[in-house]
Design a protein around this motif. Sequence first.
Motif, PDB file in Angstrom:
ATOM      1  N   ASP A  44       0.826  -1.207   0.000  1.00  0.00           N
ATOM      2  CA  ASP A  44       0.000   0.000   0.000  1.00  0.00           C
ATOM      3  C   ASP A  44       0.864   1.263   0.000  1.00  0.00           C
ATOM      4  N   PRO A  45       1.074   1.850  -1.165  1.00  0.00           N
ATOM      5  CA  PRO A  45       1.903   3.060  -1.248  1.00  0.00           C
ATOM      6  C   PRO A  45       1.245   4.301  -0.644  1.00  0.00           C
ATOM      7  N   GLY A  46      -0.004   4.203  -0.252  1.00  0.00           N
ATOM      8  CA  GLY A  46      -0.706   5.344   0.334  1.00  0.00           C
ATOM      9  C   GLY A  46      -0.436   5.541   1.818  1.00  0.00           C
ATOM     10  N   ILE A  47       0.252   4.600   2.440  1.00  0.00           N
ATOM     11  CA  ILE A  47       0.532   4.704   3.878  1.00  0.00           C
ATOM     12  C   ILE A  47       1.514   5.843   4.121  1.00  0.00           C
ATOM     13  N   ARG A  48       1.101   6.780   4.974  1.00  0.00           N
ATOM     14  CA  ARG A  48       1.927   7.943   5.284  1.00  0.00           C
ATOM     15  C   ARG A  48       2.420   7.950   6.727  1.00  0.00           C
ATOM     16  N   LEU A  49       1.781   7.120   7.572  1.00  0.00           N
ATOM     17  CA  LEU A  49       2.110   7.069   8.992  1.00  0.00           C
ATOM     18  C   LEU A  49       2.032   5.630   9.480  1.00  0.00           C
ATOM     19  N   ILE A  50       3.045   5.217  10.238  1.00  0.00           N
ATOM     20  CA  ILE A  50       3.035   3.906  10.887  1.00  0.00           C
ATOM     21  C   ILE A  50       3.052   4.143  12.389  1.00  0.00           C
ATOM     22  N   VAL A  51       2.097   3.526  13.079  1.00  0.00           N
ATOM     23  CA  VAL A  51       2.044   3.561  14.535  1.00  0.00           C
ATOM     24  C   VAL A  51       2.353   2.142  14.984  1.00  0.00           C
ATOM     25  N   SER A  52       3.505   1.959  15.638  1.00  0.00           N
ATOM     26  CA  SER A  52       3.979   0.608  15.914  1.00  0.00           C
ATOM     27  C   SER A  52       4.406   0.408  17.355  1.00  0.00           C
ATOM     28  N   ASP A  53       4.146  -0.787  17.845  1.00  0.00           N
ATOM     29  CA  ASP A  53       4.704  -1.235  19.112  1.00  0.00           C
ATOM     30  C   ASP A  53       6.188  -1.522  18.882  1.00  0.00           C
ATOM     31  N   VAL A  54       6.950  -1.565  19.944  1.00  0.00           N
ATOM     32  CA  VAL A  54       8.367  -1.926  19.837  1.00  0.00           C
ATOM     33  C   VAL A  54       8.539  -3.427  20.008  1.00  0.00           C
ATOM     34  N   ASN A  55       8.042  -3.977  21.101  1.00  0.00           N
ATOM     35  CA  ASN A  55       8.264  -5.390  21.439  1.00  0.00           C
ATOM     36  C   ASN A  55       7.203  -6.277  20.808  1.00  0.00           C
ATOM     37  N   PRO A 106      -0.360   4.222  28.261  1.00  0.00           N
ATOM     38  CA  PRO A 106      -1.547   3.959  27.468  1.00  0.00           C
ATOM     39  C   PRO A 106      -1.760   5.008  26.375  1.00  0.00           C
ATOM     40  N   PHE A 107      -2.479   4.592  25.339  1.00  0.00           N
ATOM     41  CA  PHE A 107      -2.777   5.439  24.193  1.00  0.00           C
ATOM     42  C   PHE A 107      -3.841   6.464  24.557  1.00  0.00           C
ATOM     43  N   ARG A 108      -3.501   7.722  24.392  1.00  0.00           N
ATOM     44  CA  ARG A 108      -4.451   8.824  24.603  1.00  0.00           C
ATOM     45  C   ARG A 108      -4.637   9.514  23.268  1.00  0.00           C
ATOM     46  N   GLY A 109      -5.626   9.074  22.554  1.00  0.00           N
ATOM     47  CA  GLY A 109      -5.826   9.491  21.183  1.00  0.00           C
ATOM     48  C   GLY A 109      -5.936  10.976  20.935  1.00  0.00           C
ATOM     49  N   GLU A 110      -6.665  11.676  21.770  1.00  0.00           N
ATOM     50  CA  GLU A 110      -6.891  13.106  21.545  1.00  0.00           C
ATOM     51  C   GLU A 110      -5.577  13.874  21.438  1.00  0.00           C
ATOM     52  N   ALA A 111      -4.569  13.462  22.171  1.00  0.00           N
ATOM     53  CA  ALA A 111      -3.288  14.170  22.174  1.00  0.00           C
ATOM     54  C   ALA A 111      -2.539  14.036  20.859  1.00  0.00           C
ATOM     55  N   VAL A 112      -2.831  13.008  20.070  1.00  0.00           N
ATOM     56  CA  VAL A 112      -2.080  12.782  18.840  1.00  0.00           C
ATOM     57  C   VAL A 112      -2.828  13.181  17.575  1.00  0.00           C
ATOM     58  N   LEU A 113      -4.079  13.568  17.691  1.00  0.00           N
ATOM     59  CA  LEU A 113      -4.867  13.861  16.495  1.00  0.00           C
ATOM     60  C   LEU A 113      -4.229  14.930  15.615  1.00  0.00           C
ATOM     61  N   GLY A 114      -3.811  16.034  16.198  1.00  0.00           N
ATOM     62  CA  GLY A 114      -3.218  17.116  15.414  1.00  0.00           C
ATOM     63  C   GLY A 114      -1.983  16.669  14.651  1.00  0.00           C
ATOM     64  N   PRO A 115      -0.978  16.126  15.355  1.00  0.00           N
ATOM     65  CA  PRO A 115       0.213  15.659  14.638  1.00  0.00           C
ATOM     66  C   PRO A 115      -0.088  14.552  13.612  1.00  0.00           C
ATOM     67  N   PHE A 116      -0.956  13.615  13.940  1.00  0.00           N
ATOM     68  CA  PHE A 116      -1.263  12.536  13.021  1.00  0.00           C
ATOM     69  C   PHE A 116      -1.940  13.086  11.760  1.00  0.00           C
ATOM     70  N   ARG A 117      -2.853  14.038  11.927  1.00  0.00           N
ATOM     71  CA  ARG A 117      -3.508  14.645  10.747  1.00  0.00           C
ATOM     72  C   ARG A 117      -2.479  15.356   9.875  1.00  0.00           C
ATOM     73  N   LYS A 118      -1.551  16.041  10.514  1.00  0.00           N
ATOM     74  CA  LYS A 118      -0.495  16.726   9.755  1.00  0.00           C
ATOM     75  C   LYS A 118       0.359  15.713   9.005  1.00  0.00           C
ATOM     76  N   PHE A 119       0.766  14.629   9.657  1.00  0.00           N
ATOM     77  CA  PHE A 119       1.581  13.599   9.017  1.00  0.00           C
ATOM     78  C   PHE A 119       0.884  13.017   7.789  1.00  0.00           C
ATOM     79  N   CYS A 120      -0.446  12.910   7.862  1.00  0.00           N
ATOM     80  CA  CYS A 120      -1.218  12.287   6.781  1.00  0.00           C
ATOM     81  C   CYS A 120      -1.738  13.307   5.774  1.00  0.00           C
ATOM     82  N   GLY A 121      -1.386  14.552   5.941  1.00  0.00           N
ATOM     83  CA  GLY A 121      -1.844  15.585   5.007  1.00  0.00           C
ATOM     84  C   GLY A 121      -3.304  15.955   5.182  1.00  0.00           C
ATOM     85  N   LEU A 122      -3.836  15.763   6.382  1.00  0.00           N
ATOM     86  CA  LEU A 122      -5.251  16.052   6.644  1.00  0.00           C
ATOM     87  C   LEU A 122      -5.437  17.355   7.401  1.00  0.00           C
ATOM     88  N   ALA A 123      -4.369  18.004   7.798  1.00  0.00           N
ATOM     89  CA  ALA A 123      -4.482  19.228   8.609  1.00  0.00           C
ATOM     90  C   ALA A 123      -4.537  20.455   7.730  1.00  0.00           C
TER      91      ALA A 123
END
Length: 123
Positions: A44-55, A106-123
């Motif tokens: 999928d060449p459309g992937i602009r952001l990867i959110v990954s666990d380490v372990n 733990p994942f706190r989604g609201e805190a990442v919405l702005g940066p994630f939208r920017k990374f994906c070109g949605l901001a």
Amino acid sequence: MAQVLVVDDSSTMREIVCSFLSQNGFDVAVANDGRDGLAQLNKDPGIRLIVSDVNMPNMDGLTMAEKIRTELGNKDVRIVMLTTEDNTAIRARGREIGVTGWIVKPFRGEAVLGPFRKFCGLA
């Protein structure tokens, strides 16, 4: 085409992150470890952001990130680690190989919405 790839060996964590991102307008794909994540990115060449666990089994998130940057030569996709790991040496390795960000669970989604939208070109 997905904008975000969520890579985590925990089905519960994948569901939490995917559900939150989908509800907030992101197209999401999933992978259950780093090896699967590389395969998904190749498909999928459309992937602009990867959110990954380490372990994770088979291939950890940092090895996956390193392969994305070196073997695939992909410098454009943003890679954010979402993990319980908060070790400074591990974080430093992540920075060295091109990890964009680090979120301690733990994942706190609201805190990442702005940066994630920017990374994906949605901001």
